[in-house]
Design a protein around this motif. Sequence first.
Motif, short mmCIF file in Angstrom:
data_model
loop_
_atom_site.label_atom_id
_atom_site.label_comp_id
_atom_site.label_asym_id
_atom_site.label_seq_id
_atom_site.Cartn_x
_atom_site.Cartn_y
_atom_site.Cartn_z
N PRO A 51 0.79 -1.23 0.00
CA PRO A 51 0.00 0.00 0.00
C PRO A 51 0.83 1.29 0.00
N TYR A 52 2.15 1.19 -0.22
CA TYR A 52 2.98 2.38 -0.18
C TYR A 52 2.96 3.14 -1.49
N GLY A 71 2.38 5.46 3.56
CA GLY A 71 1.46 4.33 3.62
C GLY A 71 0.98 4.15 5.05
N PRO A 72 0.20 3.12 5.28
CA PRO A 72 -0.27 2.87 6.65
C PRO A 72 0.87 2.43 7.55
N ASN A 73 0.85 2.89 8.79
CA ASN A 73 1.85 2.47 9.77
C ASN A 73 1.69 0.99 10.09
N GLN A 74 0.47 0.54 10.17
CA GLN A 74 0.16 -0.87 10.43
C GLN A 74 -0.99 -1.27 9.50
N ARG A 75 -1.18 -2.55 9.37
CA ARG A 75 -2.32 -3.04 8.59
C ARG A 75 -3.49 -3.28 9.55
N GLY A 76 -4.64 -3.58 9.00
CA GLY A 76 -5.79 -3.93 9.83
C GLY A 76 -6.26 -2.77 10.68
N ASP A 79 -4.59 0.80 10.44
CA ASP A 79 -4.33 1.41 9.13
C ASP A 79 -4.85 2.84 8.98
#
Length: 165
Positions: A51-52, A71-76, A79
């Motif tokens: 996702p970057y 991008g997101p720092n973490q997934r789920g 995010d």
Amino acid sequence: MDRDFSIREIGPDEFERAWPIFREVLARGESYNYAADLNLDGARAMWTSPPYRMFLAEADGGEALGCYKLGPNQRGRGDHVANASYMVAEAAWGQGVGTALCEHSLTQARKAGFLAMQFNYVVSTNAAAVHLWSKHGFAIVGRVPEAFRHPTLGLVDIYVMHRML
């Protein structure tokens, strides 16, 4: 700022434009925990794979001055918090490139719907980065003792820095 430049999103096909900046940063070894032998394909995958998203600052003449990934720092469930990484060519230091990249990334993060931004690994001895992030509203919310092997200073702390968007 000594020269005019613009910032635009680039894809994997243009990553080679930023590669000289990566090589310079890796050679210094003072601000990223990347392996010294990180190659072009590995760096491209880290910075341009979803996702970057990657952005490039370039002078009017086309010279690459700096870049960042967002991008997101973490997934789920994490995010909604963004993460970004930045690099500025040494020849462009002191010309406002880092400030422009930071401001651009905050705008892009808001547009993408992120609610906050967090930097997980800011080397404490990278005074220019710590100053820049602080100037843009980031606070040090954590410190990890001796988490980075600096090439000349030995073991130094890293900071976790955060701000709401």
